[in-house]
Scaffold this active site. Sequence first.
Site, PDB file in Angstrom:
ATOM      1  N   HIS A 142       0.840  -1.204   0.000  1.00 17.53           N
ATOM      2  CA  HIS A 142       0.000   0.000   0.000  1.00 17.53           C
ATOM      3  C   HIS A 142       0.878   1.259   0.000  1.00 17.53           C
ATOM      4  O   HIS A 142       0.659   2.181  -0.809  1.00 17.53           O
ATOM      5  CB  HIS A 142      -0.911  -0.040   1.235  1.00 17.53           C
ATOM      6  CG  HIS A 142      -1.648   1.236   1.513  1.00 17.53           C
ATOM      7  ND1 HIS A 142      -3.017   1.359   1.317  1.00 17.53           N
ATOM      8  CD2 HIS A 142      -1.232   2.436   2.010  1.00 17.53           C
ATOM      9  CE1 HIS A 142      -3.378   2.590   1.659  1.00 17.53           C
ATOM     10  NE2 HIS A 142      -2.327   3.263   2.089  1.00 17.53           N
ATOM     11  N   GLU A 143       1.859   1.317   0.873  1.00 18.21           N
ATOM     12  CA  GLU A 143       2.720   2.501   0.970  1.00 18.21           C
ATOM     13  C   GLU A 143       3.584   2.678  -0.268  1.00 18.21           C
ATOM     14  O   GLU A 143       3.795   3.804  -0.741  1.00 18.21           O
ATOM     15  CB  GLU A 143       3.586   2.416   2.226  1.00 18.21           C
ATOM     16  CG  GLU A 143       2.815   2.420   3.538  1.00 18.21           C
ATOM     17  CD  GLU A 143       1.918   3.632   3.700  1.00 18.21           C
ATOM     18  OE1 GLU A 143       2.225   4.697   3.103  1.00 18.21           O
ATOM     19  OE2 GLU A 143       0.915   3.530   4.416  1.00 18.21           O
ATOM     20  N   HIS A 146       1.748   4.425  -2.997  1.00 20.13           N
ATOM     21  CA  HIS A 146       1.745   5.888  -2.864  1.00 20.13           C
ATOM     22  C   HIS A 146       2.998   6.487  -3.515  1.00 20.13           C
ATOM     23  O   HIS A 146       2.933   7.504  -4.199  1.00 20.13           O
ATOM     24  CB  HIS A 146       1.728   6.291  -1.384  1.00 20.13           C
ATOM     25  CG  HIS A 146       0.387   6.153  -0.723  1.00 20.13           C
ATOM     26  ND1 HIS A 146      -0.777   6.599  -1.301  1.00 20.13           N
ATOM     27  CD2 HIS A 146       0.040   5.642   0.487  1.00 20.13           C
ATOM     28  CE1 HIS A 146      -1.795   6.369  -0.479  1.00 20.13           C
ATOM     29  NE2 HIS A 146      -1.324   5.793   0.614  1.00 20.13           N
ATOM     30  N   GLU A 222      -6.214   6.838  -0.811  1.00 20.97           N
ATOM     31  CA  GLU A 222      -6.133   5.682   0.078  1.00 20.97           C
ATOM     32  C   GLU A 222      -6.842   4.476  -0.530  1.00 20.97           C
ATOM     33  O   GLU A 222      -6.350   3.349  -0.450  1.00 20.97           O
ATOM     34  CB  GLU A 222      -6.729   6.020   1.446  1.00 20.97           C
ATOM     35  CG  GLU A 222      -5.926   7.020   2.264  1.00 20.97           C
ATOM     36  CD  GLU A 222      -4.515   6.562   2.532  1.00 20.97           C
ATOM     37  OE1 GLU A 222      -4.277   5.340   2.657  1.00 20.97           O
ATOM     38  OE2 GLU A 222      -3.624   7.430   2.610  1.00 20.97           O
TER      39      GLU A 222
END
Length: 307
Positions: A142-143, A146, A222
């Site tokens: 997930h990070e 980004h 998100e």
Amino acid sequence: MAHSRFIKDRGLTARMTLTMFLLGALFVALIVTLMYLFSGYAPIIGVIGIGIAFYQWWSSDKVAMRAMRAREVTPEEAPELHGMIDRLCALADMPKPRVGVADMDIPNAFATGRSPNRSVVCVTTGILRTLNAEELEGVLAHELSHVAHRDVLVMTVASSAGIVAGMITQSAQYGGFALFGGNRRDNNNGGALPAYLIALLLSLVVYAVSFFLTRLLSRYREMCADRAGAYLTMKPAALASALQKITGEMAAIPQKDLRSSSAMNAFFIAPAISGASLKTLSSTHPSLEQRLEQLARIQAELGRPGA
């Protein structure tokens, strides 16, 4: 958007472009208006405005790491964490970011940096204690999404307009513009609003618009990072389990500790709050229910024959 094997999201690209355009226009309008109202100090105001935007862009990783009291760790200090990020970066075909650890009980993670080559992914010791390997992998994917999508950079720069507007609001409220001759223009305008009051009203508008635009973008980014991370690891259930654990553990964290980290909420994988609903316009994240529903749909899709 950076080239990687993370799924592309044209909706995210469009939203980031529109947000940057709108906030950039607001930022320019604010600075130009201030330069007009306080013409004698126009060069100073212009330099301060540009300086804040540049500092936000150039130092985003250092500022975030300092705010979290985090430190960069080497592969020797955190071999399992580095190994997991190495595998995910190879899978995503992207540069490896620096790796940081923040010594705090709040279970969380964030990514920041002005480019994929100047980024850092940071986890807390609380999240390392809370999650198992598959769940942590989902969080890291997930990070890294980004970073690959460059939305960390956009969020950081986009916040510049709000920061400047907030500073102006405070200065106007406490009479700071008197130093810039804030009342002089009304002497020639037949009772027109004094310059400091115009500056206050304009800055309040810019701050409010910036506040809501960045939060709308934050919620979408998100959802996008959840989706991209789940497709990269092919384990959406692991990320869903991680989000549930992180959110559940927040209730055990003292309120003063949550408040001390609240400035980083827009960058965390889950906001540092406890017992509050996220279904509001001011939320930095979508609700846990929305995130779990999306991950459940991806899990069902991946489980279908031929998927």
